[in-house]
Write an enzyme that holds these catalytic residues in place. Sequence first.
Site, short mmCIF file in Angstrom:
data_model
loop_
_atom_site.label_atom_id
_atom_site.label_comp_id
_atom_site.label_asym_id
_atom_site.label_seq_id
_atom_site.Cartn_x
_atom_site.Cartn_y
_atom_site.Cartn_z
N GLU A 360 93.89 3.44 21.14
CA GLU A 360 95.01 3.71 22.03
C GLU A 360 95.72 5.00 21.62
O GLU A 360 96.26 5.71 22.46
CB GLU A 360 95.99 2.53 22.02
CG GLU A 360 96.98 2.54 23.18
CD GLU A 360 97.73 1.24 23.33
OE1 GLU A 360 97.39 0.45 24.24
OE2 GLU A 360 98.66 1.00 22.54
N HIS A 391 74.58 -10.11 9.37
CA HIS A 391 73.69 -10.97 10.16
C HIS A 391 73.98 -10.83 11.65
O HIS A 391 73.55 -11.67 12.44
CB HIS A 391 73.85 -12.42 9.70
CG HIS A 391 73.51 -12.61 8.25
ND1 HIS A 391 72.22 -12.84 7.80
CD2 HIS A 391 74.29 -12.56 7.14
CE1 HIS A 391 72.23 -12.94 6.48
NE2 HIS A 391 73.47 -12.77 6.06
N LYS A 516 97.37 -1.19 35.44
CA LYS A 516 98.52 -2.08 35.67
C LYS A 516 99.13 -1.86 37.05
O LYS A 516 99.51 -2.81 37.74
CB LYS A 516 99.60 -1.85 34.59
CG LYS A 516 99.22 -2.38 33.22
CD LYS A 516 100.43 -2.56 32.30
CE LYS A 516 101.10 -1.27 31.96
NZ LYS A 516 102.17 -1.44 30.94
#
Length: 569
Positions: A360, A391, A516
């Site tokens: 950000e 793994h 938004k």
Amino acid sequence: MASPALISETEAWKDLKSHLEGIKKTHLRELMGDTERCQSMMVEFDNIFLDYSRQQASPDTISKLYKLADEAHLKQKIDRMYNGDHINSTENRSVLHVALRASRNSAISSDGKNVVPDVWNVLDKIKDFSDRARNGSWVGATGKELKDVIAVGIGGSFLGPLFVHTALQTDPEASKNARGRELRFLANVDPIDVARNISGLNPETTLVVVVSKTFTTAETMLNARTLREWISSALGPSAVAKHMVAVSTNLPLVEKFGIDPNNAFAFWDWVGGRYSVCSAVGVLPLSLQYGFAVVEKFLQGAHSIDQHFSSAPFEKNIPVLLGLLSVWNVSFLGYPARAILPYSQALEKLAPHIQQVSMESNGKGVSIDGLPLPFESGEIDFGEPGTNGQHSFYQLIHQGRVIPCDFIGVVKSQQPVYLKGEVVNNHDELMSNFFAQPDALAYGKTPEQLKKENVSEHLIPHKTFTGNRPSLSILLPTLDAYRIGQLLAIYEHRVAVQGFVWGINSFDQWGVELGKSLATQVRKQLHASRVKGEPVEEGFNFSTKTLLTRYLEATSDVPADPSTLLPNI
């Protein structure tokens, strides 16, 4: 002569570009054979040991990076941050998260005012409130002790505090203080997150901390209203004032919501969300869980790195070195990602938090002056604790894409285990991998080595490791509250260094706004379709219209004006 508008126009940048070809032709096997070089790439501060000898860099590279830092005016930019200058120019704000952990007698100013007294007024208020909540002098509406806390926030109001909480859970001192208490974080607006958070909790013993600077954040306030309904439906509307507190500066909206403004804890415009864990955003819920004394040690750890970052010469400055190496890896060597690999399960939430802090902050395509960047900046950050990650995605790191790695180890485990008859104890087994993986990445394994091991010819291409994959190692002595604070601050300042060198604004986040604003249009359409039966018509492209229509048709049984329904889990 005026300074170049972009760092890539400087002589230091061009010099590094010229230097690049020689480094690309030099394998880490050769670089690691130079003991003097390796020794010069090890730095220690306060028992934190950084080894960056496995970076694809020579001492000459590092010298050239220092020159780049000088041409970027790195020291001056760091000083401007500490002096409270409005370095967040697009929002005309200071950037002073360092003030959140400054000592009580410090002086750090924003707009001519020393902000440290205000910080400590809030910290003292948090200490008083958390002490009362923990010792039972502040109780819920029915007189029961408030032992369970749900912190409601999103983004920086959630990821940072969650990282610190997870890291403290198994610390002996912190876990002792937290016995019988529970701290949960509600972030996602998804009702499933609400269900998980209230599952098994009793409203009578639950305190909700609503974190929203403006008290208008859409997701946070919907979740806050949901928990308000959960409390008031069980205990009555008047119980809200006893069971909900706020971290906010909008006292009128806090009071309108039903929370006593006296139980609102402030923070300031000069605190960015992703840098807010050391404000009331993190300190309040963490103090309720672990006690203020533990959290104060966390703040002191962060402060120690703040002092180191502002005063240490670049050659010994851990955040500066880390930031410059990231610039080298991203903008010159062309590696777009970074793996954060803590060999401690307690640090399992470090990578998600740093992912936000880094991506950000530095996920920008223009300079601070608005010029398009002609070079790559920002990193794709991800990670998982070792040995779990081995793994999972280490296959790609070893034999696929080159991804620089941060290995973080801890000398003494928070929770040591010893079993009689075992070759090594559990922590030694973990650390065996911590020490081995960086060498495996650096050296690799050649076809010649495989032939000497009598590996079948057809398997040699599959078992060959090219090596020459950069990493660095950070070794912490312990993982207590103080060291967790140090680790947080190291990464915060590293990200700032990268942004300062790239010449971008690491402290705004306009990229989150467009989605938004478009969601507002969708929200209006959903309301119109549910309540008035209006079809999806204007304002949407064919694809979105098709998806929305399909969603509305499949949820046509949702009532237009439903009765309140809370999760039942």
